[in-house]
Design a protein around this motif. Structure first.
Motif, PDB file in Angstrom:
ATOM      1  N   ALA A  47       1.241  -0.632  -0.229  1.00 22.61           N
ATOM      2  CA  ALA A  47       0.056  -0.058   0.107  1.00 22.61           C
ATOM      3  C   ALA A  47       1.025   1.314   0.076  1.00 22.61           C
ATOM      4  O   ALA A  47       0.156   2.247  -0.929  1.00 22.61           O
ATOM      5  CB  ALA A  47      -1.111  -0.473   1.031  1.00 22.61           C
ATOM      6  N   GLU A  50       1.760   2.035  -4.079  1.00 18.52           N
ATOM      7  CA  GLU A  50       0.746   1.662  -4.470  1.00 18.52           C
ATOM      8  C   GLU A  50      -0.079   3.345  -3.874  1.00 18.52           C
ATOM      9  O   GLU A  50      -0.691   3.447  -4.689  1.00 18.52           O
ATOM     10  CB  GLU A  50      -0.267   0.425  -4.003  1.00 18.52           C
ATOM     11  CG  GLU A  50      -0.549  -1.118  -3.923  1.00 18.52           C
ATOM     12  CD  GLU A  50      -0.583  -1.337  -4.355  1.00 18.52           C
ATOM     13  OE1 GLU A  50      -2.282  -1.173  -2.964  1.00 18.52           O
ATOM     14  OE2 GLU A  50      -0.544  -2.620  -3.718  1.00 18.52           O
ATOM     15  N   HIS A  51       0.383   3.908  -2.657  1.00 21.41           N
ATOM     16  CA  HIS A  51      -0.771   4.816  -2.309  1.00 21.41           C
ATOM     17  C   HIS A  51       1.047   6.344  -3.130  1.00 21.41           C
ATOM     18  O   HIS A  51       0.026   7.686  -2.403  1.00 21.41           O
ATOM     19  CB  HIS A  51      -1.299   4.837  -1.488  1.00 21.41           C
ATOM     20  CG  HIS A  51      -2.060   4.268  -1.459  1.00 21.41           C
ATOM     21  ND1 HIS A  51      -3.463   4.081  -1.776  1.00 21.41           N
ATOM     22  CD2 HIS A  51      -2.922   2.644  -0.829  1.00 21.41           C
ATOM     23  CE1 HIS A  51      -3.851   3.558  -2.171  1.00 21.41           C
ATOM     24  NE2 HIS A  51      -3.932   2.519  -0.774  1.00 21.41           N
ATOM     25  N   ASP A  53       1.166   8.041  -5.240  1.00 12.82           N
ATOM     26  CA  ASP A  53       0.258   9.530  -5.880  1.00 12.82           C
ATOM     27  C   ASP A  53      -0.018  10.402  -4.950  1.00 12.82           C
ATOM     28  O   ASP A  53      -0.674  11.536  -5.302  1.00 12.82           O
ATOM     29  CB  ASP A  53       0.067   9.030  -6.980  1.00 12.82           C
ATOM     30  CG  ASP A  53      -1.494   8.179  -7.055  1.00 12.82           C
ATOM     31  OD1 ASP A  53      -1.350   7.218  -5.708  1.00 12.82           O
ATOM     32  OD2 ASP A  53      -2.230   7.661  -7.846  1.00 12.82           O
ATOM     33  N   GLN A  54      -0.250   9.699  -3.571  1.00  7.83           N
ATOM     34  CA  GLN A  54      -1.249  10.299  -2.997  1.00  7.83           C
ATOM     35  C   GLN A  54      -0.589  10.557  -1.437  1.00  7.83           C
ATOM     36  O   GLN A  54      -1.092  11.169  -0.170  1.00  7.83           O
ATOM     37  CB  GLN A  54      -2.800   9.530  -2.481  1.00  7.83           C
ATOM     38  CG  GLN A  54      -3.675   9.864  -3.608  1.00  7.83           C
ATOM     39  CD  GLN A  54      -4.709   8.196  -3.143  1.00  7.83           C
ATOM     40  OE1 GLN A  54      -4.752   7.749  -2.408  1.00  7.83           O
ATOM     41  NE2 GLN A  54      -5.388   8.136  -4.577  1.00  7.83           N
ATOM     42  N   SER A  55       1.191  10.607  -1.286  1.00 10.04           N
ATOM     43  CA  SER A  55       1.495  11.080  -0.163  1.00 10.04           C
ATOM     44  C   SER A  55       3.025  11.325  -0.781  1.00 10.04           C
ATOM     45  O   SER A  55       3.087  10.919  -1.674  1.00 10.04           O
ATOM     46  CB  SER A  55       1.364   9.949   0.828  1.00 10.04           C
ATOM     47  OG  SER A  55       2.275   8.762  -0.744  1.00 10.04           O
ATOM     48  N   VAL A  73       1.135  11.497   4.802  1.00  4.07           N
ATOM     49  CA  VAL A  73       0.294  11.364   3.978  1.00  4.07           C
ATOM     50  C   VAL A  73      -0.841  12.869   4.387  1.00  4.07           C
ATOM     51  O   VAL A  73      -0.741  13.418   6.099  1.00  4.07           O
ATOM     52  CB  VAL A  73      -0.643  10.485   4.309  1.00  4.07           C
ATOM     53  CG1 VAL A  73      -2.718  10.996   3.665  1.00  4.07           C
ATOM     54  CG2 VAL A  73      -0.542   9.197   3.801  1.00  4.07           C
ATOM     55  N   GLN A  77      -6.056  14.789   2.235  1.00  7.26           N
ATOM     56  CA  GLN A  77      -5.211  13.806   1.640  1.00  7.26           C
ATOM     57  C   GLN A  77      -6.098  12.048   1.458  1.00  7.26           C
ATOM     58  O   GLN A  77      -6.697  12.443   2.921  1.00  7.26           O
ATOM     59  CB  GLN A  77      -3.806  12.873   1.084  1.00  7.26           C
ATOM     60  CG  GLN A  77      -2.867  14.185   0.453  1.00  7.26           C
ATOM     61  CD  GLN A  77      -3.362  14.396  -1.246  1.00  7.26           C
ATOM     62  OE1 GLN A  77      -3.726  13.443  -1.742  1.00  7.26           O
ATOM     63  NE2 GLN A  77      -3.169  15.510  -1.290  1.00  7.26           N
ATOM     64  N   LYS A  79      -7.696   9.094   3.580  1.00 13.13           N
ATOM     65  CA  LYS A  79      -6.640   8.584   4.619  1.00 13.13           C
ATOM     66  C   LYS A  79      -7.979   8.058   5.293  1.00 13.13           C
ATOM     67  O   LYS A  79      -9.061   8.238   4.912  1.00 13.13           O
ATOM     68  CB  LYS A  79      -5.961   9.463   5.614  1.00 13.13           C
ATOM     69  CG  LYS A  79      -6.956  10.280   6.044  1.00 13.13           C
ATOM     70  CD  LYS A  79      -5.761  11.493   6.867  1.00 13.13           C
ATOM     71  CE  LYS A  79      -4.705  12.168   5.974  1.00 13.13           C
ATOM     72  NZ  LYS A  79      -5.488  13.513   5.552  1.00 13.13           N
ATOM     73  N   ARG A  91       2.912   6.837   7.656  1.00 11.85           N
ATOM     74  CA  ARG A  91       2.252   5.644   7.135  1.00 11.85           C
ATOM     75  C   ARG A  91       2.896   4.249   6.888  1.00 11.85           C
ATOM     76  O   ARG A  91       4.044   5.167   5.667  1.00 11.85           O
ATOM     77  CB  ARG A  91       0.851   5.946   5.710  1.00 11.85           C
ATOM     78  CG  ARG A  91       0.719   4.475   5.049  1.00 11.85           C
ATOM     79  CD  ARG A  91       0.178   3.816   3.984  1.00 11.85           C
ATOM     80  NE  ARG A  91      -0.849   4.822   3.856  1.00 11.85           N
ATOM     81  CZ  ARG A  91      -1.857   6.020   2.756  1.00 11.85           C
ATOM     82  NH1 ARG A  91      -1.003   6.374   2.008  1.00 11.85           N
ATOM     83  NH2 ARG A  91      -3.356   6.146   3.599  1.00 11.85           N
TER      84      ARG A  91
END
Length: 165
Positions: A47, A50-51, A53-55, A73, A77, A79, A91
């Motif tokens: 994860a 994978e995330h 682009d958001q963190s 994060v 964003q 969560k 995270r």
């Protein structure tokens, strides 16, 4: 003759995804057996990247080798719902076995704190569980306090922690 330890904290490069995912899997492997629903945790160990682009995924290099990582994060964003939208969060703080006790986790967490201050956040938040004993000691050492008990996470009690900035 003593070899010098060189630690570098920096942003993740997407081409390092496999290396970072491997560090996370190795760091969390021992916890999977301590959790009744550890198989669900195991399925989510990718994860962090994978995330990305958001963190902000941050890595710790030891003598040029990635051996630790964490996600920062930012506010607003995606969560979990138990975090306030304007709180940045930490995270999946992860340090590979064999490289623990060198202060890498602390440096990664301090970098998250610095980024939260950069963003003028009122607090930095995270969630954790008592099975993560070393991580909890670090969180307390750096001023995080539990503010709320959360529902079970992977079958173990979990808490929401914040650090006022």
């Amino acid at each position: 003759m003593t070899s010098e330890i060189q630690i570098k904290i920096r942003n993740f490069d997407p081409i390092e995804r496999d290396v970072v995912d491997s560090v996370v899997r190795r760091a969390w492997a021992e916890l999977i057996d301590l959790m009744p629903q550890g198989d669900q945790l195991a399925a989510r160990l990718g994860a962090l990247t994978e995330h990305a682009d958001q963190s902000e995924v941050i890595v710790a290099e030891l003598n040029g080798q990635i051996v630790g990582t964490v996600g920062y994060v930012g506010a607003h964003q995606p969560k979990p719902d138990f975090f306030q939208a304007d709180w940045p969060m930490v995270r999946m703080l992860s340090v590979a076995p064999g490289h623990r006790g060198l202060g890498l986790g602390k440096k990664l967490l301090e970098e998250c704190i610095a980024r939260a201050r950069r963003d003028d956040a009122p607090v930095l938040a995270l969630h954790t569980t008592a099975v993560m004993k070393a991580a909890q000691r670090l969180y307390f050492e750096l001023g995080f306090q539990q503010i709320k008990e959360l529902p079970l996470l992977f079958g173990v009690p979990c808490g929401l922690y914040t650090k006022a900035l």
